[in-house]
Design an enzyme around this catalytic site. Structure first.
Site, short mmCIF file in Angstrom:
data_model
loop_
_atom_site.label_atom_id
_atom_site.label_comp_id
_atom_site.label_asym_id
_atom_site.label_seq_id
_atom_site.Cartn_x
_atom_site.Cartn_y
_atom_site.Cartn_z
N HIS A 239 -15.10 9.07 -5.17
CA HIS A 239 -14.70 10.37 -5.69
C HIS A 239 -13.39 10.90 -5.10
O HIS A 239 -12.58 11.50 -5.79
CB HIS A 239 -15.83 11.37 -5.43
CG HIS A 239 -15.66 12.67 -6.12
ND1 HIS A 239 -15.57 12.81 -7.49
CD2 HIS A 239 -15.53 13.91 -5.62
CE1 HIS A 239 -15.42 14.06 -7.81
NE2 HIS A 239 -15.39 14.77 -6.68
N TYR B 241 -4.62 9.23 0.77
CA TYR B 241 -3.21 8.89 0.76
C TYR B 241 -2.78 8.54 2.17
O TYR B 241 -3.31 9.07 3.13
CB TYR B 241 -2.38 10.07 0.25
CG TYR B 241 -2.70 10.43 -1.17
CD1 TYR B 241 -2.10 9.75 -2.22
CD2 TYR B 241 -3.61 11.43 -1.46
CE1 TYR B 241 -2.41 10.06 -3.53
CE2 TYR B 241 -3.91 11.75 -2.78
CZ TYR B 241 -3.31 11.07 -3.80
OH TYR B 241 -3.60 11.38 -5.09
N ALA C 255 2.35 23.29 23.21
CA ALA C 255 0.92 22.99 23.22
C ALA C 255 0.22 23.60 22.01
O ALA C 255 0.57 24.68 21.55
CB ALA C 255 0.29 23.52 24.51
#
Length: 160
Positions: free
Chosen positions: A99, A103, A135
């Site tokens: 389904h 990528y 950070a």
């Protein structure tokens, strides 16, 4: 192609070895330079691995580490995660067996980049030469050379 066939094709013994090397590379028992060398064994691309430092507990993409390129003089802080694949939840496949559409893209970290603790680099991006990522930043777009990216100051979402 069904999910079972694709899984067997893409996630065989190579992925098991890759996961094992990832566990070793996250270890605090190794030096930052050794951690980088183990990531090179996994398939991560380096110009010169001896010039790169990795902190502890860094996770580099477990499916396609070969899509990551790290150039000379980079320092990557502990807890950083770099992902080169993502799934599209808007353009779903019509196949009932598979389904979601996944990528892959390339992540390129250019020369002399400093990445702080717990950063997340997701989606295909290029981080420009000499950039600094503070950070806990999340990077989903290209970073121009010489940039300094930090989170905005803390915001209290609940007011009394």
């Amino acid at each position: 192609m069904s999910r079972d066939i694709e899984s067997k094709k893409k996630y065989g013994i190579t992925r098991v070895i890759n996961k094992f090397l990832q566990v070793i590379a996250k270890s605090s028992f190794l030096s930052g330079y050794m951690r980088a060398r183990i990531q090179k064994l996994r398939g991560v691309n380096f110009d010169d691995v001896s010039t790169v430092f990795f902190g502890e507990d860094i996770i580099l993409d477990s499916i396609s580490p070969q899509n990551i390129t790290i150039k000379n003089g980079c320092q990557i802080g502990a807890g950083t995660k770099i992902v080169t694949h993502y799934y599209d939840n808007k353009d779903l496949s019509s196949s009932k067996d598979y389904h979601f559409r996944f990528y892959e893209g390339k992540v390129v970290i250019e020369e002399d980049v400093f990445i702080g603790f717990n950063c997340v680099i997701a989606k295909p991006v290029t981080i420009g030469r000499g950039s600094i990522l503070g950070a806990n930043t999340v990077i989903t777009k290209d970073v121009p050379p010489g940039s300094i990216i930090v989170l905005p100051e803390s915001i209290n979402l609940k007011k009394h």
